[in-house]
Enzyme design. Structure first.
Site, PDB file in Angstrom:
ATOM      1  N   LYS A   1       0.815  -1.216   0.000  1.00  0.00           N
ATOM      2  CA  LYS A   1       0.000   0.000   0.000  1.00  0.00           C
ATOM      3  C   LYS A   1       0.852   1.272   0.000  1.00  0.00           C
ATOM      4  O   LYS A   1       0.502   2.262  -0.635  1.00  0.00           O
ATOM      5  CB  LYS A   1      -0.922   0.016   1.224  1.00  0.00           C
ATOM      6  CG  LYS A   1      -1.943  -1.103   1.248  1.00  0.00           C
ATOM      7  CD  LYS A   1      -2.728  -1.087   2.550  1.00  0.00           C
ATOM      8  CE  LYS A   1      -3.659  -2.300   2.640  1.00  0.00           C
ATOM      9  NZ  LYS A   1      -4.316  -2.380   3.958  1.00  0.00           N
ATOM     10  N   ARG A   2       1.970   1.222   0.711  1.00  0.00           N
ATOM     11  CA  ARG A   2       2.786   2.439   0.852  1.00  0.00           C
ATOM     12  C   ARG A   2       3.601   2.752  -0.408  1.00  0.00           C
ATOM     13  O   ARG A   2       4.232   3.800  -0.489  1.00  0.00           O
ATOM     14  CB  ARG A   2       3.707   2.322   2.064  1.00  0.00           C
ATOM     15  CG  ARG A   2       2.963   2.453   3.391  1.00  0.00           C
ATOM     16  CD  ARG A   2       3.908   2.420   4.561  1.00  0.00           C
ATOM     17  NE  ARG A   2       4.377   1.079   4.843  1.00  0.00           N
ATOM     18  CZ  ARG A   2       5.385   0.795   5.669  1.00  0.00           C
ATOM     19  NH1 ARG A   2       6.052   1.773   6.260  1.00  0.00           N
ATOM     20  NH2 ARG A   2       5.742  -0.452   5.884  1.00  0.00           N
TER      21      ARG A   2
END
Length: 250
Positions: A18-19
């Site tokens: 996600k990051r």
């Protein structure tokens, strides 16, 4: 290169990342022009592993499509932790003999000599399991290695589950580990998700093995930077610089 008929490599590569601020599979983000996963598969080839399995999940079709011939895959959906990933692949290795080495598709800087050191120590000591660890000045966020008085590993405590004494420990779990397949299978179904994350951690196999009187050891990585996973674009860029400063990551 001769085959290591007693070695199965399991590469965990199901994460979304996600990051990374991108929808492509995390392990397909490129470092120095190649997907991160490619470097880990190179290590597997250099070890001469008899079999290699990649656990896929997010955007699985794109990851499966880049796997070399002869590399198997298992699907982990949903992604419920590293222990769950191993459970998802169990049917592909449960009938094999020897050792299973667990690597990560987002750790492209790991070198073959470091992995060989782990594997050789594991086999020479006849351990049921052996963990690759690192000593960090700033260990926040990582699982801590709790050692027995004689030096073996007693347990691994995740940061979110750690008390003050455990948080003071600077030796951390890199996630990379190897197990005797038979001994891992003996405890795999006992791994539970009763922790702060609600996930199944493969590191819980250590405590389960210890409770059965099995021996678990640890090898400290000489260069902690090799063991770092890539979770952000900044970390990816730093890994790219490190790789270009080395001899192609080998």
């Amino acid at each position: 290169m001769s085959k290591d008929e007693k070695l199965t490599v399991l590469v965990l590569a199901a994460g979304k990342g996600k990051r990374m601020k991108s929808d492509i599979a995390k392990v397909l983000h490129e470092v120095a022009g190649r997907p991160m996963l490619s470097y880990v598969l190179d290590r597997t080839s250099e070890l001469g592993a008899a079999r290699a399995i990649v656990v896929v999940g997010h955007k699985k079709e794109s990851v499966i499509s880049m796997l070399p011939s002869g590399v198997g895959h298992a699907v982990q959906e949903p992604q419920l932790g590293t222990g769950h990933a191993v459970m998802c692949a169990e049917n592909l290795f449960r009938d094999t003999q020897g050792d299973i080495l667990i690597l990560y598709g987002d750790v492209p800087l790991i070198t073959t000599p470091t992995i060989r050191s782990l594997l050789e120590n594991h086999r020479t000591a006849s351990n049921s399991g052996t963990i690759l660890t690192a000593v960090l000045d700033e260990p926040a966020g990582y699982g801590r290695i709790v050692r027995k008085a004689e030096g073996g590993v007693d347990s691994i405590v995740e940061h979110k589950d750690a008390g003050p004494e455990e948080l003071a420990i600077k030796e951390i779990n890199t996630g990379i580990c190897c197990f005797k397949i038979a001994d891992l299978l003996a405890v795999l179904t006992e791994i539970k998700d009763d922790n702060a994350q609600g996930e199944y951690y493969i590191t819980d196999a250590v405590g389960l093995m210890r409770s059965r009187g099995m021996r678990v050891g640890a090898v400290v990585a000489a260069n902690p930077a090799e063991t770092e996973g890539i979770n952000t674009e900044e970390q990816r860029a730093a890994a790219e610089i490190a790789m270009k400063n080395s001899s192609g990551g080998n």
